[in-house]
Design an enzyme around this catalytic site. Structure first.
Site, PDB file in Angstrom:
ATOM      1  N   ASP A 118      52.940  44.419  42.612  1.00  0.00           N
ATOM      2  CA  ASP A 118      53.846  45.095  42.084  1.00  0.00           C
ATOM      3  C   ASP A 118      53.332  44.662  40.274  1.00  0.00           C
ATOM      4  OD1 ASP A 118      54.337  46.308  43.697  1.00  0.00           O
ATOM      5  OD2 ASP A 118      56.479  45.071  43.709  1.00  0.00           O
ATOM      6  N   ARG A 119      53.250  46.209  39.291  1.00  0.00           N
ATOM      7  CA  ARG A 119      53.058  45.601  37.912  1.00  0.00           C
ATOM      8  C   ARG A 119      53.521  43.604  37.582  1.00  0.00           C
ATOM      9  NH1 ARG A 119      52.873  48.449  32.768  1.00  0.00           N
ATOM     10  NH2 ARG A 119      52.856  50.384  33.906  1.00  0.00           N
TER      11      ARG A 119
END
Length: 339
Positions: free
Chosen positions: A166-167
């Site tokens: 995820d970011r």
């Protein structure tokens, strides 16, 4: 506005479809266009939990805009990207938080200047490996008595992502450097033979457990979650063990048996142990937002371990990564927060 505190805005219906700056112009009386542009460019604005540097970003009713008291750190560059392992077939890198693994399809048409403001990991890594190999070629030439010069231009390397983080999740991630390596690594991920574990800081006292559920893209409110209908979801299994008990939180190690999107974040949240800094899975279906007093700026999740079989040599490779400084700072603060 108190400049020492973050300020949160919920976009009203009459701002639907406006750019983020136009919405803020309406929501912050007295703010000039130039002030708002400066805040955007200097990384003070977040939209729905993610940094926003795109002046053309449009918002919808309910979009959450956060005006930060302190700017987010600048994006990493290929020079400060930490490559853990690299050969002709694979490259392992420590992903910093705040950067996506790959560019979203709708962003691929962006001009180069716009992409540089918000780079992706694969783009940075491709350039870093290309530069690294160009420099290695020069060193070899000099060793043989040549007069090689460090090139000012070089070809980016061919790399392909075989999994993602995820970011706002940091830690270890592997990329393939050849098509056969890509195929083999994808096969290992599908067989769930890749060793992956994460360290996370979660609310409450977390006991050792195995969480199993079936995950769907929409649990009923547009957010991913678990379903009771096994035929509708994907099986997800997370093994959880406590590492350190804090006054009101727990540092936990999570080992993935399967690798579904947002699996750890969803499982711990549904178990009543939301991650510190969580901005998506921070409320039960139909319920209110769960308070988070940790002060974490992003979800406290780090991919600390990665192991796989080399796609060419068949050697078993194993890598570990220390906690990043921001997680260490949150841990230090939470250790002192005795009730």
């Amino acid at each position: 506005m108190n400049v020492n505190e973050d300020r949160v805005f919920h976009v009203p219906a009459d701002c639907e479809g406006k750019t983020v700056l136009a919405a803020l112009r309406q929501l912050v009386p007295g703010a000039s266009w130039q002030d708002l542009r400066n805040k955007l460019r200097k990384r003070f604005l977040m939209v729905d939990g993610s940094l926003c540097v795109d002046e053309g970003r449009r918002v919808r009713k309910g979009t959450v805009i956060k005006w930060l008291a302190q700017p987010m750190p600048p994006p990493p560059t290929e020079e400060n990207l930490k490559i853990v392992y690299c050969d002709r077939y694979v490259v392992v890198v420590e992903k910093p938080a705040g950067i996506t693994t790959l560019r979203h399809p709708e962003e691929r048409h962006w001009p180069a200047r716009r992409k540089q403001l918000q780079p992706t990991l694969d783009e940075l890594l491709s350039r870093a490996v290309g530069k690294r190999e160009a420099q290695a070629a020069v060193r070899r030439q000099r060793t043989r008595g040549g007069r090689g010069e460090v090139p000012t231009r070089f070809e980016p390397a061919w790399i392909r992502a075989v999994h993602r983080l995820d970011r706002d999740t940091s830690g270890l991630i592997v990329f393939a450097r050849t098509a056969p390596s890509e195929t083999e690594l994808i096969r290992q991920f599908k067989k769930h033979s890749v060793k992956r574990s994460y360290l996370a800081i979660a609310q409450g006292r977390v006991e050792a457990t195995t969480i199993e559920s079936y995950l769907v893209r929409d649990r009923g409110d547009g957010v991913r979650g678990s379903t009771t209908d096994k035929s509708a979801g994907e099986r997800a299994v997370t093994h959880v063990e406590p590492v350190e008990y804090l006054p009101q939180h727990t540092l936990v190690r999570c080992r993935l048996e399967t690798g579904r999107t947002h699996q750890i974040r969803i499982h711990l949240s549904e178990a009543g142990h939301m991650l510190c800094g969580e901005k998506v899975y921070n409320r039960p279906l139909g319920g209110k937002v769960i308070p988070d007093a940790s002060g974490a700026r992003r979800q406290m999740l780090h991919a600390v371990e990665l192991g796989f079989v080399h796609p060419s040599t068949k050697e078993e490779l194993h890598f570990t990564s220390p906690l990043p400084p921001d997680m260490e700072r949150v841990l230090k603060r939470l250790r002192q927060n005795a009730p």
